[in-house]
Design an enzyme around this catalytic site. Structure first.
Site, PDB file in Angstrom:
ATOM      1  N   ASP A   1      93.961   1.920 -12.902  1.00 17.16           N
ATOM      2  CA  ASP A   1      92.652   2.544 -12.756  1.00 17.16           C
ATOM      3  C   ASP A   1      91.572   1.469 -12.678  1.00 17.16           C
ATOM      4  O   ASP A   1      91.719   0.380 -13.242  1.00 17.16           O
ATOM      5  CB  ASP A   1      92.361   3.467 -13.941  1.00 17.16           C
ATOM      6  CG  ASP A   1      93.120   4.777 -13.868  1.00 17.16           C
ATOM      7  OD1 ASP A   1      93.644   5.098 -12.790  1.00 17.16           O
ATOM      8  OD2 ASP A   1      93.177   5.490 -14.891  1.00 17.16           O
TER       9      ASP A   1
ATOM     10  N   ARG B   1      94.271   4.426  -4.343  1.00 14.69           N
ATOM     11  CA  ARG B   1      93.522   5.662  -4.624  1.00 14.69           C
ATOM     12  C   ARG B   1      92.036   5.381  -4.429  1.00 14.69           C
ATOM     13  O   ARG B   1      91.466   4.495  -5.066  1.00 14.69           O
ATOM     14  CB  ARG B   1      93.765   6.130  -6.050  1.00 14.69           C
ATOM     15  CG  ARG B   1      92.997   7.425  -6.414  1.00 14.69           C
ATOM     16  CD  ARG B   1      92.909   7.634  -7.910  1.00 14.69           C
ATOM     17  NE  ARG B   1      94.204   7.627  -8.540  1.00 14.69           N
ATOM     18  CZ  ARG B   1      94.425   7.214  -9.783  1.00 14.69           C
ATOM     19  NH1 ARG B   1      93.429   6.728 -10.522  1.00 14.69           N
ATOM     20  NH2 ARG B   1      95.629   7.238 -10.294  1.00 14.69           N
TER      21      ARG B   1
END
Length: 311
Positions: free
Chosen positions: A137, A187
């Site tokens: 992330d 992502r």
């Protein structure tokens, strides 16, 4: 919009507000919408449910910004336990994991990046051993270079390690081009952090336009784009770009947060789109919860209605 976002993100770092919010009984009902319980067993139950509905998952053991090595080691151990729990389900890449490097000691002085790499490496190894992978992330803009450095090291042995880029940052179009290589999984999200104008677009229109540009870069490249958005316009754009580039359904995916637009997740999956839900769990849910309130006015209204309805 952004002043409300800044206020809520600021609240996520205030211990006195943390105690107030986490101690309010009504909060639990709202948190349950976004968080798959506080235990591994609860998270695995959600995994089985979602995968049974044709929706893949990426699991996040909640925690960030650790202040000492012992906490960072506990984060590593929690992910190793998670992967051990996933192994018997034999889901492969239908169930992967997402990690925040700040939970692995990235921000600690005197070599935080090296510590984060040391501790996240066995997580990547354990994920590979059961046929799945890890996505790193992305957090505040100041951590981007450190996170991408850890990514590059992990990809030497685990080339499927995923990255996250935030379209709101001015640098992201260049980062997307650099990461759009064979085997790369990226992502793309809008960005959930309060960043200054010197590094990030400030208006919704500018962020959306940047997202579209970055998405085009990723879709035209040979990697595996992961469209992290709940915005119907951007998802529709992704579908058009995928069609234009001749992408097969398994060469890209849509990712949405657990508890948000669940009906739409199921609809897209039924149409043959690869959909993955980002499923957080664990006791340290406060920071994640506040960012979800900051991202969308509808989330904040839902929370406030829940508080009022219990009084």
């Amino acid at each position: 919009m952004f002043s409300q976002k800044a206020l809520l993100l600021g609240a996520s770092r205030r211990p006195e507000l943390r105690r107030l919010v986490t101690g309010t009984p009504a909060t639990r009902r709202v948190v349950d919408r976004f968080v798959a319980g506080e235990t591994l067993d609860g998270a695995l139950a959600v995994v089985r449910q979602l995968c049974g509905e044709g929706i893949a998952v990426t699991l996040d053991h909640l925690g960030e910004g650790v202040t000492d090595r012992a906490e960072a080691v506990r984060s590593r151990d929690a992910y190793l336990a998670l992967l051990e729990g996933l192994a018997p389900l034999r889901l492969g890449r239908a169930a992967e994991v997402s990690v925040k490097l700040s939970a692995f000691g990235q921000a600690l002085p005197g070599g935080g990046t090296d510590l984060a790499l040391e501790l996240v490496r066995p997580v990547a190894e354990a994920a590979s051993a059961i046929g799945t992978t890890v996505t790193l992330d992305m957090e505040e803009s100041a951590t981007v270079d450190s996170t991408l450095a850890v990514l590059a090291e992990l990809r030497r042995d685990h080339p499927g390690t995923g990255a996250v880029l935030q379209a709101a940052l001015h640098r992201t179009e260049d980062d997307a081009a650099a990461l759009a290589v064979p085997g790369s999984r990226v992502r793309l999200v809008k960005g959930a952090y309060d960043e200054p104008p010197s590094v990030a677009w400030q208006s919704r229109a500018d962020v959306d336009a940047a997202y579209a540009r970055c998405l085009g870069v990723l879709m035209r490249g040979p990697g595996h784009p992961m469209v992290g958005s709940h915005d119907p316009r951007l998802i529709s754009l992704a579908q058009r770009l995928a069609d234009h580039e001749g992408r097969t359904p398994d060469s890209w995916e849509v990712q949405m947060l657990y508890g948000i637009r669940a009906t739409e997740q199921r609809r897209l999956a039924a149409e043959g789109v690869c959909v993955r839900a980002y499923v957080p769990y664990g006791a340290d849910w406060y920071g994640y919860f506040m960012r979800r309130l900051a991202e969308r006015p509808a989330n904040l209204r839902f929370f406030l209605r829940s508080l009022v309805s219990t009084n």
